[in-house]
Enzyme design. Sequence first.
Site, short mmCIF file in Angstrom:
data_model
loop_
_atom_site.label_atom_id
_atom_site.label_comp_id
_atom_site.label_asym_id
_atom_site.label_seq_id
_atom_site.Cartn_x
_atom_site.Cartn_y
_atom_site.Cartn_z
CG LEU A 21 -87.63 -3.53 95.83
CD1 LEU A 21 -88.13 -1.98 94.92
CD2 LEU A 21 -88.19 -2.55 97.13
NE ARG A 22 -89.82 -10.87 91.15
CZ ARG A 22 -88.92 -10.98 90.49
NH1 ARG A 22 -88.15 -11.77 90.42
NH2 ARG A 22 -89.08 -10.11 89.10
N GLY A 23 -89.73 -9.73 97.00
CA GLY A 23 -90.39 -9.35 97.90
C GLY A 23 -91.83 -8.98 98.46
#
Length: 351
Positions: free
Chosen positions: A289-291
């Site tokens: 989910l870093r994107g």
Amino acid sequence: MQAETAPNIHALPKRTPSRQPFPFSAIVAQEAMKQAMVLTAIDPGIGGVLVFGDRGTGKSTAVRALAALLPEIEAVEGCPVNSARPDQCPDWAQITATQVIRKPTPVVDLPLGVTEDRVVGALDIERALTRGEKAFEPGLLARANRGYLYIDEVNLLEDHIVDLLLDVAQSGENVVEREGLSIRHAARFVLVGSGNPEEGELRPQLLDRFGLSVEVTSPRDVETRVQVILRRDAYETGYDAFMPDWQAADGALRDRILAARVALPQLTTPNTLLHDCASLCIALGSDGLRGELTLLRAARAQAAFDRAQTVTRAHLKAVAVMALSHRLRRDPLDEAGSGVRVARMVDEVLP
């Protein structure tokens, strides 16, 4: 026979130690690189910038120029980790001063071949030998706290230094347990890396730590290249006449960055934008989910810079390539670069 005439050394451009770096605003083209650096100056939480490109495309020049552009910080006088308040200074530093001063935002170089002791800090040998005292000598991570850590040729960095940086970047704290020392201090910095892709790839673990990634290339048109030559030549040979206008432009940009920092917490972010972030990352096959989180923070910083009150899909599109291109899995059947793939998917998912 005539005596040889000595060269007229006084005709050469005079270099002085006090000469300021080439102005950020005077950099020709390379808009994506400049945009990414401005966004991290507005919101350091974005996570840094990775600049990959050919030699001589202005990567190092842009980082040096950014150092002169950044607003000053408030820090306790003499504190080795640039603490904002006296109570934040680490005990081992033995800081008795309480005066808070303004100083330039630190931009620290991490050279290739640097030792681990130089990065994290170590026992102060001189003090141990002369006074018989155990004392900590801060390293580069202490100096970079609340600032920028710059790594040129980041893809050639030794693996054990990469692992060390990953640990500190994750925790925001440098921990040193060695030689009878037990030291902790804050180490929150924006990581800026540059490199040439021909000289090797970056480890995926470190690649993912950079919030934004941009690719720079040499200009392909004559007029742009001529403009680069003219400005650099004016800086080298006519420094005093060249700098005032561009320093004024840098000052205006600095004021705009400061205004964007103030406006950032007050922005409105519609829920539809969160769905756009998630839909785009799913379509691209981005892991984790870093994107999405980076994409959202970068879009907010862009909106604040544009003096908008609400984050829109246009802001999301403006930062999508730099926030997501380095997070894609390789597709052997797609010869297009990662940036092209992201731009193509943006058009499909966010028409």
